[in-house]
Design a protein around this motif. Sequence first.
Motif, short mmCIF file in Angstrom:
data_model
loop_
_atom_site.label_atom_id
_atom_site.label_comp_id
_atom_site.label_asym_id
_atom_site.label_seq_id
_atom_site.Cartn_x
_atom_site.Cartn_y
_atom_site.Cartn_z
N VAL A 1 0.84 -1.19 0.00
CA VAL A 1 0.00 0.00 0.00
C VAL A 1 0.88 1.25 0.00
O VAL A 1 0.62 2.20 -0.74
CB VAL A 1 -0.97 -0.01 1.21
N GLU A 2 1.93 1.25 0.81
CA GLU A 2 2.81 2.42 0.88
C GLU A 2 3.50 2.67 -0.47
O GLU A 2 3.61 3.82 -0.90
CB GLU A 2 3.85 2.25 1.99
N LYS B 1 0.93 4.18 -2.81
CA LYS B 1 0.69 5.59 -2.51
C LYS B 1 1.81 6.46 -3.08
O LYS B 1 1.54 7.53 -3.65
CB LYS B 1 0.57 5.81 -1.01
N GLN B 2 3.05 6.01 -2.93
CA GLN B 2 4.18 6.77 -3.47
C GLN B 2 4.08 6.87 -4.99
O GLN B 2 4.29 7.93 -5.57
CB GLN B 2 5.50 6.12 -3.07
N SER C 1 1.46 9.29 -6.30
CA SER C 1 1.80 10.71 -6.20
C SER C 1 2.91 11.11 -7.17
O SER C 1 3.25 12.28 -7.28
CB SER C 1 2.20 11.07 -4.77
N SER D 1 2.19 7.30 -12.29
CA SER D 1 1.22 6.54 -11.51
C SER D 1 0.74 5.32 -12.28
O SER D 1 0.47 5.41 -13.48
CB SER D 1 0.03 7.43 -11.17
N ILE E 1 -10.17 2.58 -4.28
CA ILE E 1 -8.97 3.40 -4.31
C ILE E 1 -9.20 4.53 -5.31
O ILE E 1 -9.68 4.28 -6.42
CB ILE E 1 -7.74 2.55 -4.70
N TRP F 1 -5.68 -1.31 2.06
CA TRP F 1 -5.80 0.10 1.68
C TRP F 1 -6.66 0.85 2.69
O TRP F 1 -6.30 1.93 3.15
CB TRP F 1 -6.39 0.22 0.27
N GLN G 1 -5.71 4.14 5.73
CA GLN G 1 -6.28 5.49 5.59
C GLN G 1 -6.50 6.14 6.92
O GLN G 1 -6.69 5.63 7.91
CB GLN G 1 -7.58 5.43 4.79
#
Length: 121
Positions: A27-28, A31-32, A35, A39, A56, A117, A121
Motif C-alpha cells: 500500500v505504501e 501511494k508513493q 503521487s 502513476s 482506491i 488500503w 487510511q
Amino acid sequence: MKALLATLTLLFVCLSSPLWAADSITVEQLKQEMSSQQSPIIIDVRDEDEFLAGHIPGAIMVPAKNIEHHLDMLEQYKKDEIVLYCVSGRRASAAATALEDAGFRKVRLLEGNYPAWQAAQ
C-alpha cells in the motif's frame, strides 16, 4: 527409480510455486507511485456494488469475472504498470493471470488488497 524421483521433484516444484506470476506492491509503495508522474493504472476487480461502496481513488472497475470481455478496452494500458486488487486476492490473482496470458507484462497485485488500503487510511 531416478525417473520417479525426478518426476516427484518436478511435481513438488510446480505445486510449491505461486498460482500467479504477477509481482506484488505494498500500500505504501502504491501511494508513493500514485503521487508520482508515473502513476500505475489501478484496476479494482471487485463487483460493482463493492466498488461503489468504496475504492482506491482513480481506480478503474473491471470485475474479474468479466475481464476477458474487457481486454480490448484494457489494450491501451498494455505497456503501463497495472495494479490489481479485490478483497482477498483470489479475484485479483485470476485477473492477473488473464492479463498476463493476454500479453500484459507489468501486472502487480496489491498486498492485502482493499482491506489493507482501508486500514492505511
